[in-house]
Design a protein around this motif. Structure first.
Motif, PDB file in Angstrom:
ATOM      1  N   ARG A  76      47.338  51.066  33.655  1.00  0.00           N
ATOM      2  CA  ARG A  76      48.516  51.373  34.964  1.00  0.00           C
ATOM      3  C   ARG A  76      48.924  49.902  35.796  1.00  0.00           C
ATOM      4  N   GLY A  77      48.141  49.618  35.951  1.00  0.00           N
ATOM      5  CA  GLY A  77      49.083  48.125  36.612  1.00  0.00           C
ATOM      6  C   GLY A  77      50.241  47.374  35.973  1.00  0.00           C
ATOM      7  N   LEU A  78      49.883  47.346  34.606  1.00  0.00           N
ATOM      8  CA  LEU A  78      50.933  46.943  33.503  1.00  0.00           C
ATOM      9  C   LEU A  78      52.003  47.772  33.536  1.00  0.00           C
TER      10      LEU A  78
ATOM     11  N   LEU B  83      39.848  41.642  40.032  1.00  0.00           N
ATOM     12  CA  LEU B  83      41.206  41.121  39.579  1.00  0.00           C
ATOM     13  C   LEU B  83      42.011  41.609  39.391  1.00  0.00           C
ATOM     14  N   ALA B  84      42.726  43.043  38.739  1.00  0.00           N
ATOM     15  CA  ALA B  84      42.577  43.704  38.965  1.00  0.00           C
ATOM     16  C   ALA B  84      43.232  44.030  40.688  1.00  0.00           C
ATOM     17  N   LYS B  85      43.245  44.396  41.468  1.00  0.00           N
ATOM     18  CA  LYS B  85      43.491  44.283  43.129  1.00  0.00           C
ATOM     19  C   LYS B  85      44.420  43.121  43.090  1.00  0.00           C
ATOM     20  N   VAL B  86      44.905  41.662  42.849  1.00  0.00           N
ATOM     21  CA  VAL B  86      44.808  40.973  42.364  1.00  0.00           C
ATOM     22  C   VAL B  86      46.956  40.520  42.115  1.00  0.00           C
ATOM     23  N   HIS B  87      46.052  41.847  40.784  1.00  0.00           N
ATOM     24  CA  HIS B  87      47.278  41.843  40.178  1.00  0.00           C
ATOM     25  C   HIS B  87      47.375  40.493  39.116  1.00  0.00           C
ATOM     26  N   ARG B  88      45.751  40.503  38.577  1.00  0.00           N
ATOM     27  CA  ARG B  88      45.520  38.915  37.441  1.00  0.00           C
ATOM     28  C   ARG B  88      45.079  40.307  36.303  1.00  0.00           C
ATOM     29  N   TYR B  89      46.100  41.095  36.060  1.00  0.00           N
ATOM     30  CA  TYR B  89      45.940  41.669  34.765  1.00  0.00           C
ATOM     31  C   TYR B  89      45.833  41.619  33.560  1.00  0.00           C
TER      32      TYR B  89
ATOM     33  N   THR C 217      48.992  55.079  28.661  1.00  0.00           N
ATOM     34  CA  THR C 217      47.672  54.582  27.529  1.00  0.00           C
ATOM     35  C   THR C 217      46.945  54.858  29.082  1.00  0.00           C
ATOM     36  N   ALA C 218      47.125  54.517  30.526  1.00  0.00           N
ATOM     37  CA  ALA C 218      46.267  54.425  32.094  1.00  0.00           C
ATOM     38  C   ALA C 218      45.121  56.291  31.587  1.00  0.00           C
ATOM     39  N   ILE C 219      46.126  57.371  31.552  1.00  0.00           N
ATOM     40  CA  ILE C 219      46.044  58.628  31.595  1.00  0.00           C
ATOM     41  C   ILE C 219      45.156  58.716  30.798  1.00  0.00           C
TER      42      ILE C 219
END
Length: 705
Positions: A547-549, A506-512, A554-556
């Motif tokens: 990271r995608g958002l 889902l993240a890979k297709v930007h459905r975050y 927060t990602a780190i």
């Protein structure tokens, strides 16, 4: 006149041929008396049925038929074989009408009734019909078959005749009907291969399904091109359901022709279940089921059992070794039974060690399995086939990803066995070859309600997915089958694993937002179970979403939390994955020196744990960073090292990743030719997987000078 006279002794023979005749006269051995009456007038029969009105294409088969006439001094004999309804007779008629001017002495036709409940037509009966058609009065036709054969050969010698021996049951049925001519032509159609005719110089032509374009043309010919043009998607669905079988196409088209207001979409939906299509018939054409039943009912018991198993086999490609493994029978016996099915054209030989079962025949085989097998026996056979494929999938996944922790119960048992594949490349190649069967086995398990097998399939497919990353199917399978199966089994750790796999795609297709929801559910379940490796995986996946958002801080934090936990658990590969991802985020934040430290550490650890793919991915990040800092030579060295690794493995996704980096490096360095080559290949690989990066890279390609 008198011929073959021998007198004296108890075995004296006197053959006489009274009357005057035209044409050659033959010595017929001990036939005793052969009368060719002067009342026999030469007749030019014209028995061929009309040619079919709608049969486009078939260029390969027509060329094969043309070649059968290319050998001088030999009777042109062609055998068209294929399953019922595939269009053998229509093809034969089309070709024979095309060459009929070369057959000036006429055409003979007979339906040999191979599948008639009363039995095939015996040759002596056919010879009676043929002799009469050639001008022999009924009262002059001898009673015995040898005499009929002798007269038939005499009357056909050197004549330019076309014979269509339709629906033959065996070579023995055909042999007495072969004329004594090399100027004519004989076409035999049969659901069996009739290998015994090889000694007569037969050319064997396998008649297979029509292609999509040919099938659409058949549909348009019957219902009108305007209806096909008005609903092209529905027409494509109808063609797909019919599987290129002309009888199916004509049955569907005939029904639509009598219902001019019926939308093609409605018809396609109604026929989506192939069992419905098997029941279709018209006043003139039998149902497909009847055509297939007649072939099935003629099989010996062992072959019939294998045919039913083909209906339960996942996918349309059948392997003898798999059937031997699940039935416990000797491989040689299974191969012998499958040969029977090939000879009956219920299976077709493939280019490798597989046999192909057409979709409609597979639907029929499944139907007769339901009809002829008790459900417990059928379920046991189907489960054995599904579990064989699951075991092989697990074996391949173990070789592809030896460091990943697993939930499935098969991993510990199968990991203790000798490896099924010598290396990751061999495992990946096997999975690529067998992917259709693997996905089909998963869906078969879902159809039977075997939830314990469904979620195990989803976990074990991860290794294959990471190298191909076909997101649409992956997301669908996890949402529709995998996660619900784990929930039904009450297996929380399996649910955590599958939600994490789903969130990744889902993240890979930007459905975050959707990915965040799945990861948060996985994290809650993992904490409830107290399973720290699952907690670490969920934290890392939440870092990907952040990271995608665009929330890089927060990602780190998520990545570092996951790394600390995996370090404490003694999972160095997990630590290296987190450090690589931290390095990527640091690059985005402009903290290049810190990023280099993290990326180099990730690369070093991946070498230590023996993961060449993830080592290559770390090199790609370092190479890209070096390129941005003006160190092009070092960047190229790292990227080409990574490319050699992923190409050697044969990983499409990771190859695209490296090519994209090389393309950008070349473009930035003023080398548009190299950039275009690398980016073009990367776009093709990403597009095949429906990866969103394909669009961005295609746009970058258009910007190149």
């Amino acid at each position: 006149m008198e011929a073959g006279r021998r007198t004296g002794g108890p075995n004296a023979v006197r053959n006489t041929l009274p009357g005057s005749v035209t044409g050659p006269v033959v010595q017929a051995g001990a036939v005793h008396e052969l009368h060719l009456n002067t009342r026999w007038k030469p007749v030019v029969p014209a028995q061929l049925p009309p040619p079919p009105s709608a049969l486009p294409g078939r260029d390969r088969e027509l060329a094969e038929l043309d070649r059968c006439r290319a050998t001088p001094g030999r009777l042109p004999l062609a055998v068209l074989s294929g399953p019922g309804g595939i269009g053998k007779t229509a093809l034969a008629l089309r070709w024979l009408h095309r060459i009929r001017t070369d057959c000036s002495d006429g055409q003979l036709y007979v339906d040999l009734a191979a599948s008639d409940p009363a039995g095939p037509v015996p040759p002596d009966k056919v010879l009676q019909w043929f002799l009469h058609a050639l001008g022999v009065p009924p009262e002059d036709i001898p009673d015995e078959q040898p005499e009929r054969e002798a007269i038939f050969r005499s009357l056909t010698a050197d004549r330019a005749l076309a014979l269509l021996l339709d629906n033959a049951a065996s070579a023995a049925q055909v042999r007495p009907l072969l004329p004594a001519t090399v100027t004519g032509v004989v076409v035999v159609t049969s659901r069996w291969r009739l290998n015994g005719l090889a000694m007569h110089g037969a050319r064997f032509v396998e008649v297979g399904p029509l292609g999509p374009a040919e099938s659409t043309a058949v549909l348009a010919e019957v219902i009108g091109p305007e209806r096909v043009a008005a609903e092209p998607n529905a027409a494509e669905r109808l063609v797909s359901v019919c599987g290129g079988v002309p009888l199916a196409l004509t049955l569907v088209a005939a029904r639509l022709r009598t219902r001019p207001r019926r939308p093609l979409t409605r018809e396609a939906t109604a026929l989506a279940e192939r069992a419905d299509l098997l029941r279709l018939s018209t006043e003139d054409d039998p149902a497909l089921r009847a055509a297939f039943d007649s072939s099935y009912e003629s099989l010996p018991p062992a072959a019939a059992r294998l045919y039913r198993l083909c209906g339960l086999y996942p996918g349309g490609r059948v392997r003898a070794d798999v059937l031997a493994a699940v039935t416990g029978e000797a491989l040689g016996d299974v191969e012998e039974g499958l040969d029977e099915l090939v000879d009956a054209n219920l299976l077709a030989e493939g280019p490798d060690d597989h046999l192909r079962c057409h979709d409609l025949l597979r639907a029929h085989a499944r139907e007769v399995a339901r009809r002829d097998c008790p459900e417990p026996e059928r379920a046991a056979a189907a489960r054995a086939l599904v579990e064989w494929h699951l075991d092989m999938l697990v074996r391949a996944d173990i070789v592809l990803h030896p460091h990943r922790w697993r939930v499935g119960p098969r991993y510990a048992r199968l990991a203790a066995e000798a490896p099924a594949f010598p290396d990751a490349r061999a495992a990946l190649r096997w999975l690529e070859h067998e992917q259709q069967a693997m996905w089909a086995a998963l869906r078969e398990a879902a159809a039977w309600g075997w939830s314990d097998l469904v979620w195990q399939f989803c976990e074990a497919l991860w290794g294959f997915f990471t190298h191909h990353q076909h997101y649409t199917e992956w997301i669908q399978v996890h949402e529709e089958f995998g996660v619900p199966a784990a929930q039904r089994r009450g297996h929380r750790l399996a649910e955590v694993r599958l939600r994490g796999q789903l969130a990744f795609a889902l993240a890979k297709v930007h459905r975050y937002p959707d990915a965040a929801r799945e990861n948060e559910k996985a994290l809650r379940l993992a904490k409830a179970e107290g399973h720290e490796p699952s907690i670490a995986s969920a934290l890392s996946q939440l870092g990907r979403v952040a990271r995608g958002l665009g929330d890089l801080t927060t990602a780190i934090e998520h990545y570092r939390a996951a790394a600390r936990l995996q370090d404490r658990l003694g999972i160095p590969r997990g630590v290296a994955l987190c450090r690589r991802r931290i390095g990527e985020v640091l690059v985005e934040l402009g903290r290049v020196d810190e990023a280099v430290v993290e990326l180099e550490a990730a690369a070093r650890i991946m070498v230590e744990v023996g993961d060449p793919v993830q080592h290559a991915r770390a090199l790609v990040r370092l190479g890209t960073l070096h390129g941005r800092q003006g160190r092009a030579e070092e960047a190229r060295r790292l990227l080409h090292t990574a490319l050699a690794t992923v190409r050697d493995l044969g990983s499409p996704h990771h190859t695209a990743e490296v090519l994209a980096a090389l393309g950008e490096l070349a473009a930035d360095g003023g080398d548009p030719v190299t950039a275009r080559d690398a980016l073009t290949e990367a776009v093709a690989l990403y597009a095949a997987a429906e990866n969103p990066r394909a669009g961005a890279l295609a746009a970058r390609l258009r910007e190149l000078p």
